[in-house]
Scaffold this motif. Structure first.
Motif, short mmCIF file in Angstrom:
data_model
loop_
_atom_site.label_atom_id
_atom_site.label_comp_id
_atom_site.label_asym_id
_atom_site.label_seq_id
_atom_site.Cartn_x
_atom_site.Cartn_y
_atom_site.Cartn_z
N ASP A 1 -3.64 0.81 6.20
CA ASP A 1 -3.96 -0.48 5.42
C ASP A 1 -3.84 -1.81 5.06
OD1 ASP A 1 -5.89 1.99 4.16
OD2 ASP A 1 -4.40 2.40 3.17
N THR B 1 0.72 -1.22 0.04
CA THR B 1 -0.20 0.29 0.06
C THR B 1 0.68 1.30 0.01
OG1 THR B 1 -2.12 1.00 1.14
CG2 THR B 1 -0.43 0.05 2.42
N ASP C 1 0.51 5.83 0.05
CA ASP C 1 0.02 6.81 0.53
C ASP C 1 0.55 8.56 1.10
OD1 ASP C 1 -3.60 7.09 1.63
OD2 ASP C 1 -2.73 5.66 2.65
CO CO Z 1 -4.66 4.11 1.98
#
Ligand code: CO
Ligand code: CO
Length: 304
Positions: free
Chosen positions: A46, A21, A23
């Motif tokens: 996540d 993931t 971000d």
């Molecule tokens: Co996210």
């Protein structure tokens, strides 16, 4: 990718899959060290939402090196590194570029047993819904930009945002649940919508049971609503029905984009009290049962 899952999962062997993931975002608080911690907790979330164990992290840095003192970046990165270490995660690299607007975040890789992956779909009729953190961080950071929020409120919001969803994730795996996601940019009702979209179940939310930062009532009423809040509401107009009795400020809070928000978990009715009790015992004090999964109307959320 067709379904908006929290992270990508790739099966390596019959008993090992990786979760990946990424971000990153612009600062939402003034203190650089806190911002770094929040960015890390948010990126790790996540992996936790899927029930996985994060292992490695990579920094993403966009920094206005010509206009901002490099010591600020050092503090941000110190916060980020401290937070990933708290999660038992090793920083293995990263990439930085010059950018007129500061942005910071992480790419995270974790592992999980392929049969233990908790998706955001899979909720069953009769399930109870547990939310593990209070809502309102978007409203608070919007008010903070205008210096219209007190220090104590900001401190409490930061404390919530830097809190890892690690323990909540561990407990949900220990008890066994049907579905989970984390509440972030699309707001509580946006992420709740993802859990039932194009499925054959619906959702009932009891707004009075939803935890939120008390000050966000006044701030929402004064109009400190992030732009994303309106977009979140527009986007889910045809899936969400909010009863007239629900006050406007609360409807706003339910769509408020969150940073490093809590987990939203769908767990069978018999297991729900145990999971909630374990969470309270482990210091996840604001966790609450806020609704349930229903057969009708399918694909819709009724907020009472
Ligand atoms: Co996210
Ligand atoms: Co997510």
């Amino acid at each position: 990718m067709e379904r908006a899952e929290d992270a990508g999962v790739y099966k390596l062997t019959d008993d090992l899959a990786i979760i990946q993931t990424i971000d990153f975002f612009t600062p939402i608080v003034d203190d650089p060290y806190s911002f770094g911690q929040i960015a890390a907790a948010n990126a790790l979330s996540d992996v936790y939402a899927m029930g996985g164990k994060p292992l490695t992290a990579m920094n993403i840095v966009c920094f206005p090196v010509k206009t901002m003192d490099i010591s600020i970046l050092k503090k941000i990165m110190a916060g980020g590194v401290d937070k990933v270490h708290e999660a038992g995660v090793i920083l293995v690299g990263g990439h930085s570029i010059e950018d007129p607007e500061l942005k910071y975040g992480f790419s995270i890789t974790g592992t999980i047993h392929p049969t233990k992956v908790v998706l955001n779909i899979g909720a069953k009729v009769g399930d109870r819904l547990i939310l593990t953190k209070p809502l309102g961080t978007g409203i608070i950071s919007t008010a903070l930009k205008d210096k219209m929020v007190d220090e104590g409120t900001v401190t409490r919001a930061i404390k919530s945002m830097v809190t890892l969803n690690a323990k909540a994730s561990e407990l949900m795996q220990e008890v066994g649940v049907h579905a989970c996601t984390d509440v972030t940019g699309f707001g509580f009702l946006g992420h709740a919508s993802e859990m039932i979209e194009r499925t054959d179940v619906g959702m009932l939310i009891r707004s009075a049971a939803v935890p939120f930062f008390p000050e966000t009532k006044m701030l929402a009423e004064k109009g400190f609503l992030p732009g994303g809040l309106h977009r979140n509401r527009e986007f889910r107009l045809n899936m969400v029905e909010i009863a007239k009795e629900v006050p406007d400020y609360l409807a706003d809070i339910l769509f408020d984009p969150q940073t490093s928000g809590g987990l939203l978990i769908s767990v069978s009715e018999p297991k729900a009290p145990l999971l909630l009790k374990r969470m309270h015992q482990e210091g996840i004090k604001e966790a609450a049962i806020i609704g349930e999964i229903v057969a009708q109307p399918r694909g819709k959320i009724i907020v009472s």
